[in-house]
Design an enzyme around this catalytic site. Structure first.
Site, PDB file in Angstrom:
ATOM      1  N   MET A  21      33.648  38.726  48.070  1.00  0.00           N
ATOM      2  CA  MET A  21      34.539  37.400  47.686  1.00  0.00           C
ATOM      3  C   MET A  21      34.029  35.935  48.578  1.00  0.00           C
ATOM      4  O   MET A  21      34.323  35.209  48.610  1.00  0.00           O
ATOM      5  CB  MET A  21      34.820  37.252  46.589  1.00  0.00           C
ATOM      6  CG  MET A  21      34.957  38.558  45.718  1.00  0.00           C
ATOM      7  SD  MET A  21      34.797  38.277  44.338  1.00  0.00           S
ATOM      8  CE  MET A  21      37.226  38.653  43.958  1.00  0.00           C
ATOM      9  N   GLY A  27      40.698  41.596  58.122  1.00  0.00           N
ATOM     10  CA  GLY A  27      39.952  42.659  56.886  1.00  0.00           C
ATOM     11  C   GLY A  27      37.953  42.957  56.646  1.00  0.00           C
ATOM     12  O   GLY A  27      37.936  43.978  56.894  1.00  0.00           O
ATOM     13  N   HIS A  28      38.351  41.759  56.964  1.00  0.00           N
ATOM     14  CA  HIS A  28      36.009  41.158  56.037  1.00  0.00           C
ATOM     15  C   HIS A  28      36.206  41.555  57.597  1.00  0.00           C
ATOM     16  O   HIS A  28      34.785  43.004  57.659  1.00  0.00           O
ATOM     17  CB  HIS A  28      36.268  39.933  55.882  1.00  0.00           C
ATOM     18  CG  HIS A  28      36.637  40.029  54.915  1.00  0.00           C
ATOM     19  ND1 HIS A  28      37.523  38.999  54.501  1.00  0.00           N
ATOM     20  CD2 HIS A  28      36.446  40.251  53.558  1.00  0.00           C
ATOM     21  CE1 HIS A  28      37.903  38.679  52.488  1.00  0.00           C
ATOM     22  NE2 HIS A  28      37.137  39.911  51.937  1.00  0.00           N
ATOM     23  N   SER A 182      42.705  37.515  51.132  1.00  0.00           N
ATOM     24  CA  SER A 182      42.568  35.820  50.730  1.00  0.00           C
ATOM     25  C   SER A 182      43.658  35.681  50.391  1.00  0.00           C
ATOM     26  O   SER A 182      43.866  34.307  50.222  1.00  0.00           O
ATOM     27  CB  SER A 182      40.990  36.253  49.909  1.00  0.00           C
ATOM     28  OG  SER A 182      39.444  37.131  50.852  1.00  0.00           O
TER      29      SER A 182
HETATM   30  O1  PAF Z   1      36.516  43.387  47.381  1.00  0.00           O
HETATM   31  C1  PAF Z   1      35.470  42.479  46.462  1.00  0.00           C
HETATM   32  O2  PAF Z   1      35.577  41.352  47.538  1.00  0.00           O
HETATM   33  C2  PAF Z   1      35.048  42.244  45.273  1.00  0.00           C
HETATM   34  O3  PAF Z   1      35.735  42.850  43.929  1.00  0.00           O
HETATM   35  C3  PAF Z   1      33.590  42.890  45.346  1.00  0.00           C
HETATM   36  C4  PAF Z   1      33.646  44.479  45.840  1.00  0.00           C
HETATM   37  C5  PAF Z   1      32.434  42.138  46.618  1.00  0.00           C
HETATM   38  C6  PAF Z   1      32.873  42.464  44.359  1.00  0.00           C
HETATM   39  O4  PAF Z   1      32.666  41.555  44.093  1.00  0.00           O
END
Ligand code: PAF
Length: 277
Positions: A21, A27-28, A182
């Site tokens: 999102m 982490g991302h 986030s």
């Molecule tokens: O973990 C997230 O950021 C959200 O729940 C996901 C998996 C992208 C679904 O919108």
């Protein structure tokens, strides 16, 4: 997006998807690095999914910074950025006006986060199913921090027969132990310091298990004390000890027990987890 993935598959290349999102943190980026190892092309999706927010949740104020996110993806991918894709659909692309089809995982979504957020997981599974259908990945990467989400999506992937390798990557933590999220951006200095209470509680649980204390009741009591000693205004939403795969509650820590907790710190809902057995 559908044309692009067809072309990639036509060239015999594999795709790893990292659904997000946005509002990236380390982490991302670790999920993106893992995706680079797993496939030829990395598809990062950025979509703040309205369907997974309840009416009183933070959809409106959820952090959004697409420019910074794309710059971070580029820096992480280096030369591989040339073949990577960032997919940023609009809400109307995913949920047109007459949209009425939902994907739901029945039992695994009834506990923990699902118990307090009744429509959350159907939003998550529906959007991820749509992203899988559009992006046709060979591999999908999710983070361990959102543990129940990872287990629910794993079940959906299996039940719907997606031919996708499913990877759950470890939680990335700040130097003091706070799990990256986030939502950590919402904190001022005091709140940020106190937010570490979830990690301290999990560490105390781990120490108790190491010392041979396996009673969930006793461990939970100690965890509550640790949380309130670190953040006196914390609201403990739940502390749960469950089986790793079934998410069924256990009374004693055993092999495959995971402790998950949800705590409101200065009004911000945080979750974290740790494998204990
Ligand atoms: O973990 C997230 O950021 C959200 O729940 C996901 C998996 C992208 C679904 O919108």
């Amino acid at each position: 997006m559908q044309t692009a993935v067809r072309q990639i598959a036509g060239r015999g290349k594999t795709i790893a998807i990292v659904p997000t999102m946005g509002a990236f943190h380390k982490g991302h980026l670790s999920l993106i690095r893992r995706a680079m190892k797993e496939a030829d092309v990395v598809v990062t999706t950025i979509f703040v999914n309205p369907a997974q927010f309840g009416p009183k949740e933070d959809l409106g104020k959820y952090p959004r910074d697409l420019k910074a996110d794309i710059a971070q993806i580029k820096a992480t991918l280096g030369r591989r950025a040339r073949s990577a894709i960032v997919f940023t659909p609009k809400a109307a692309d995913i949920y047109p006006e007459d949209f009425e089809t939902w994907v739901m995982v029945e039992k695994l979504t009834k506990t923990l986060e699902g118990a307090k957020r009744p429509t959350h997981f159907r939003g998550v599974t529906t959007v991820v199913a749509k992203l899988f259908n559009i992006c046709r990945p060979d591999v999908a990467i999710f983070g361990m921090k959102d543990y129940q989400q990872a287990i629910v999506l794993k079940r959906m992937t299996k039940d719907l027969g997606y031919p996708i390798k499913y990877v759950i990557a470890p939680t990335v933590r700040e130097p003091d132990g706070l799990a990256m999220s986030s939502r950590n951006r919402y904190f001022d200095d005091t709140a940020r310091w106190e937010a570490v209470c979830l990690y301290y509680a999990l560490e105390s649980a781990k120490s108790m298990v190491k010392a041979g204390i396996l009673s969930v009741k006793r461990i939970e009591k100690e965890m509550q004390a640790v949380i309130l000693a670190t953040c006196p205004t914390a609201e403990i939403v739940y502390i749960a000890f469950t089986d790793l795969d079934s998410l069924e509650l256990v009374k004693k820590v055993q092999r495959g027990t995971i402790c998950s907790l949800s705590v409101k710190v200065h009004g911000v809902s945080l979750i974290d987890n740790m494998k204990l057995g």
